[in-house]
Design a protein around this motif. Structure first.
Motif, PDB file in Angstrom:
ATOM      1  N   LEU A  38       2.957 -19.834 -20.067  1.00  0.00           N
ATOM      2  CA  LEU A  38       1.635 -20.392 -19.830  1.00  0.00           C
ATOM      3  C   LEU A  38       1.742 -21.714 -19.071  1.00  0.00           C
ATOM      4  N   ALA A  39       2.714 -22.538 -19.440  1.00  0.00           N
ATOM      5  CA  ALA A  39       2.932 -23.799 -18.729  1.00  0.00           C
ATOM      6  C   ALA A  39       3.277 -23.539 -17.268  1.00  0.00           C
ATOM      7  N   ALA A  40       4.147 -22.544 -17.025  1.00  0.00           N
ATOM      8  CA  ALA A  40       4.520 -22.211 -15.653  1.00  0.00           C
ATOM      9  C   ALA A  40       3.315 -21.695 -14.864  1.00  0.00           C
ATOM     10  N   THR A  41       2.458 -20.916 -15.508  1.00  0.00           N
ATOM     11  CA  THR A  41       1.276 -20.371 -14.836  1.00  0.00           C
ATOM     12  C   THR A  41       0.301 -21.481 -14.441  1.00  0.00           C
ATOM     13  N   ILE A  42       0.133 -22.462 -15.313  1.00  0.00           N
ATOM     14  CA  ILE A  42      -0.752 -23.590 -15.002  1.00  0.00           C
ATOM     15  C   ILE A  42      -0.253 -24.324 -13.765  1.00  0.00           C
ATOM     16  N   ILE A  43       1.062 -24.531 -13.688  1.00  0.00           N
ATOM     17  CA  ILE A  43       1.630 -25.209 -12.522  1.00  0.00           C
ATOM     18  C   ILE A  43       1.470 -24.353 -11.274  1.00  0.00           C
ATOM     19  N   GLU A  44       1.659 -23.038 -11.391  1.00  0.00           N
ATOM     20  CA  GLU A  44       1.513 -22.142 -10.248  1.00  0.00           C
ATOM     21  C   GLU A  44       0.098 -22.211  -9.666  1.00  0.00           C
ATOM     22  N   LYS A  45      -0.905 -22.177 -10.539  1.00  0.00           N
ATOM     23  CA  LYS A  45      -2.290 -22.219 -10.058  1.00  0.00           C
ATOM     24  C   LYS A  45      -2.606 -23.559  -9.410  1.00  0.00           C
ATOM     25  N   SER A  46      -2.101 -24.640  -9.974  1.00  0.00           N
ATOM     26  CA  SER A  46      -2.326 -25.959  -9.379  1.00  0.00           C
ATOM     27  C   SER A  46      -1.576 -26.092  -8.052  1.00  0.00           C
ATOM     28  N   ARG A  47      -0.401 -25.497  -7.964  1.00  0.00           N
ATOM     29  CA  ARG A  47       0.347 -25.486  -6.697  1.00  0.00           C
ATOM     30  C   ARG A  47      -0.457 -24.792  -5.600  1.00  0.00           C
ATOM     31  N   ASP A  48      -1.067 -23.647  -5.933  1.00  0.00           N
ATOM     32  CA  ASP A  48      -1.862 -22.919  -4.951  1.00  0.00           C
ATOM     33  C   ASP A  48      -3.076 -23.737  -4.516  1.00  0.00           C
ATOM     34  N   ALA A  49      -3.686 -24.457  -5.482  1.00  0.00           N
ATOM     35  CA  ALA A  49      -4.824 -25.311  -5.141  1.00  0.00           C
ATOM     36  C   ALA A  49      -4.378 -26.453  -4.235  1.00  0.00           C
ATOM     37  N   TYR A  50      -3.201 -26.969  -4.447  1.00  0.00           N
ATOM     38  CA  TYR A  50      -2.645 -28.043  -3.609  1.00  0.00           C
ATOM     39  C   TYR A  50      -2.452 -27.552  -2.179  1.00  0.00           C
ATOM     40  N   VAL A  51      -1.889 -26.360  -2.032  1.00  0.00           N
ATOM     41  CA  VAL A  51      -1.664 -25.789  -0.700  1.00  0.00           C
ATOM     42  C   VAL A  51      -2.994 -25.568   0.013  1.00  0.00           C
ATOM     43  N   ALA A  52      -3.995 -25.077  -0.731  1.00  0.00           N
ATOM     44  CA  ALA A  52      -5.307 -24.840  -0.124  1.00  0.00           C
ATOM     45  C   ALA A  52      -5.969 -26.147   0.325  1.00  0.00           C
ATOM     46  N   ARG A  53      -5.736 -27.228  -0.399  1.00  0.00           N
ATOM     47  CA  ARG A  53      -6.366 -28.505  -0.066  1.00  0.00           C
ATOM     48  C   ARG A  53      -5.622 -29.249   1.042  1.00  0.00           C
ATOM     49  N   PHE A  54      -4.298 -29.261   0.978  1.00  0.00           N
ATOM     50  CA  PHE A  54      -3.530 -30.108   1.896  1.00  0.00           C
ATOM     51  C   PHE A  54      -2.787 -29.331   2.983  1.00  0.00           C
ATOM     52  N   SER A 106       0.034 -27.737   2.771  1.00  0.00           N
ATOM     53  CA  SER A 106       1.487 -27.804   2.662  1.00  0.00           C
ATOM     54  C   SER A 106       1.880 -27.677   1.195  1.00  0.00           C
ATOM     55  N   MET A 107       3.164 -27.337   0.979  1.00  0.00           N
ATOM     56  CA  MET A 107       3.664 -27.197  -0.382  1.00  0.00           C
ATOM     57  C   MET A 107       3.975 -28.563  -0.980  1.00  0.00           C
ATOM     58  N   PRO A 108       3.649 -28.784  -2.241  1.00  0.00           N
ATOM     59  CA  PRO A 108       4.092 -30.026  -2.895  1.00  0.00           C
ATOM     60  C   PRO A 108       5.607 -29.999  -3.079  1.00  0.00           C
ATOM     61  N   LYS A 109       6.233 -31.162  -2.957  1.00  0.00           N
ATOM     62  CA  LYS A 109       7.685 -31.213  -3.095  1.00  0.00           C
ATOM     63  C   LYS A 109       8.116 -31.024  -4.553  1.00  0.00           C
ATOM     64  N   GLN A 110       7.375 -31.626  -5.462  1.00  0.00           N
ATOM     65  CA  GLN A 110       7.688 -31.521  -6.876  1.00  0.00           C
ATOM     66  C   GLN A 110       6.394 -31.377  -7.678  1.00  0.00           C
ATOM     67  N   PRO A 111       6.451 -30.813  -8.890  1.00  0.00           N
ATOM     68  CA  PRO A 111       5.241 -30.667  -9.707  1.00  0.00           C
ATOM     69  C   PRO A 111       4.517 -31.980  -9.967  1.00  0.00           C
ATOM     70  N   GLU A 112       5.242 -33.111  -9.960  1.00  0.00           N
ATOM     71  CA  GLU A 112       4.587 -34.401 -10.194  1.00  0.00           C
ATOM     72  C   GLU A 112       3.524 -34.693  -9.156  1.00  0.00           C
ATOM     73  N   ALA A 113       3.673 -34.116  -7.954  1.00  0.00           N
ATOM     74  CA  ALA A 113       2.684 -34.321  -6.897  1.00  0.00           C
ATOM     75  C   ALA A 113       1.329 -33.742  -7.271  1.00  0.00           C
ATOM     76  N   LEU A 114       1.317 -32.741  -8.149  1.00  0.00           N
ATOM     77  CA  LEU A 114       0.061 -32.136  -8.592  1.00  0.00           C
ATOM     78  C   LEU A 114      -0.728 -33.104  -9.462  1.00  0.00           C
ATOM     79  N   VAL A 115      -0.015 -33.922 -10.226  1.00  0.00           N
ATOM     80  CA  VAL A 115      -0.677 -34.948 -11.040  1.00  0.00           C
ATOM     81  C   VAL A 115      -1.201 -36.056 -10.144  1.00  0.00           C
TER      82      VAL A 115
END
Length: 286
Positions: free
Chosen positions: A217-233, A235-244
């Motif tokens: 579940l933790a991994a899935t939350i990060i995956e969904k936020s990663r996809d939202a990051y790509v849609a907004r910016f 590009s891929m975030p370098k590390q999960p901390e970028a999502l915060v």
């Protein structure tokens, strides 16, 4: 006088020895508690018409052993199960009583996730399928293992279809179709684990599944936020901390196995724990 002196010496000796002995019993390696069994053919001869009862008693012994391991994990005492001996024991149960469902359930619960032996578990489950011809859960487990662990989606679909035919439940047919197209492996795992948790009978096995579910579940939350990051910016975030930092997560989810989440070269969510407990006596630092 002599009797009182002797009694006093015995009491003093008991007081001196009981605490270290209790500590030894508490902290001795869990592996020694499982022990070993004779060959299945020998047990068949010696148990005779009581094979079913003998198999059930062996399963109870396995569940008690594994429950102790899980309890120690919850107490932050890491003890690695003796997987090879465990698997041989479960195989002996199946040889004694191929109708014993608890043996198949335990194999699916433990040896796929924690020991990485999905192919061996499938071989065991296929033995059960040939006897428990009415049971849809065995082809369901095999189909999931082929899809999630072995990435063999055509075989996964075949077994899911057999589960559908045995049960009449269209859910299995839908899962069979999804295995050819599904790409979000964490989401697949969550669907399966939620189903397993609902039907779990043994507390230790259920806790093991819940721990795995929390990690996925933790991994899935990060995956969904990663996809939202790509849609907004774009590009891929370098590390999960970028999502915060981007405000997509208030805080990073915690890996219950003690690892640290990161993105691999392909942008997939990974963790330094690899979703397994660290070896006994070691802490997860990186």
């Amino acid at each position: 006088m002599t009797r009182r002196l002797l009694c006093g010496i015995l009491v003093a000796a008991y007081a001196v020895l009981i605490i270290p002995f209790a500590d030894f019993q508490k902290n001795r390696p869990v592996e020694v508690k499982l022990g070993y069994l004779p060959h299945a053919q020998i047990l068949k001869v010696t148990s005779g018409e009581h094979r079913t009862t003998t198999a059930a008693l062996i399963v109870m012994r396995v569940l008690f052993y594994y429950g102790t391991v899980i309890q120690k994990l919850q107490e932050n005492v890491i003890v690695r199960p003796e997987f090879f001996n465990l698997f041989k024991t479960v195989q002996t149960v199946v040889d004694l009583d191929p109708y014993n469902m608890d043996s198949y359930y335990f194999a699916q619960a433990v040896f796929t996730w924690d020991a990485g032996r999905a192919q061996d578990v499938n071989f065991l489950l296929e033995q059960g399928m040939r006897r428990r011809i009415w049971d849809p859960s065995l082809p369901f487990y095999i189909g999931f293992n082929y899809a999630y662990f072995l990435k063999d989606y055509p075989k996964a679909a075949i077994y899911m279809q057999q589960a559908a035919e045995r049960s009449g439940n269209p859910l299995y047919t839908q899962l069979a179709a999804r295995f050819f197209y599904e790409s979000e492996q964490s989401s697949l795992g969550l669907v399966f684990l939620d189903a397993m948790i609902r039907t779990a009978k043994d507390k230790a096995v259920r806790k093991s599944y819940e721990l795995r579910r929390d990690a996925l579940l933790a991994a899935t939350i990060i995956e969904k936020s990663r996809d939202a990051y790509v849609a907004r910016f774009g590009s891929m975030p370098k590390q999960p901390e970028a999502l915060v930092e981007a405000g997509l997560l208030s805080a990073l989810p915690v890996d219950p196995y003690g690892g640290r989440f990161f993105f691999d070269e392909a942008g997939r969510v990974r963790t330094t724990s690899k979703l397994v407990a660290p070896p006994e006596g070691k802490n997860r630092l990186n």
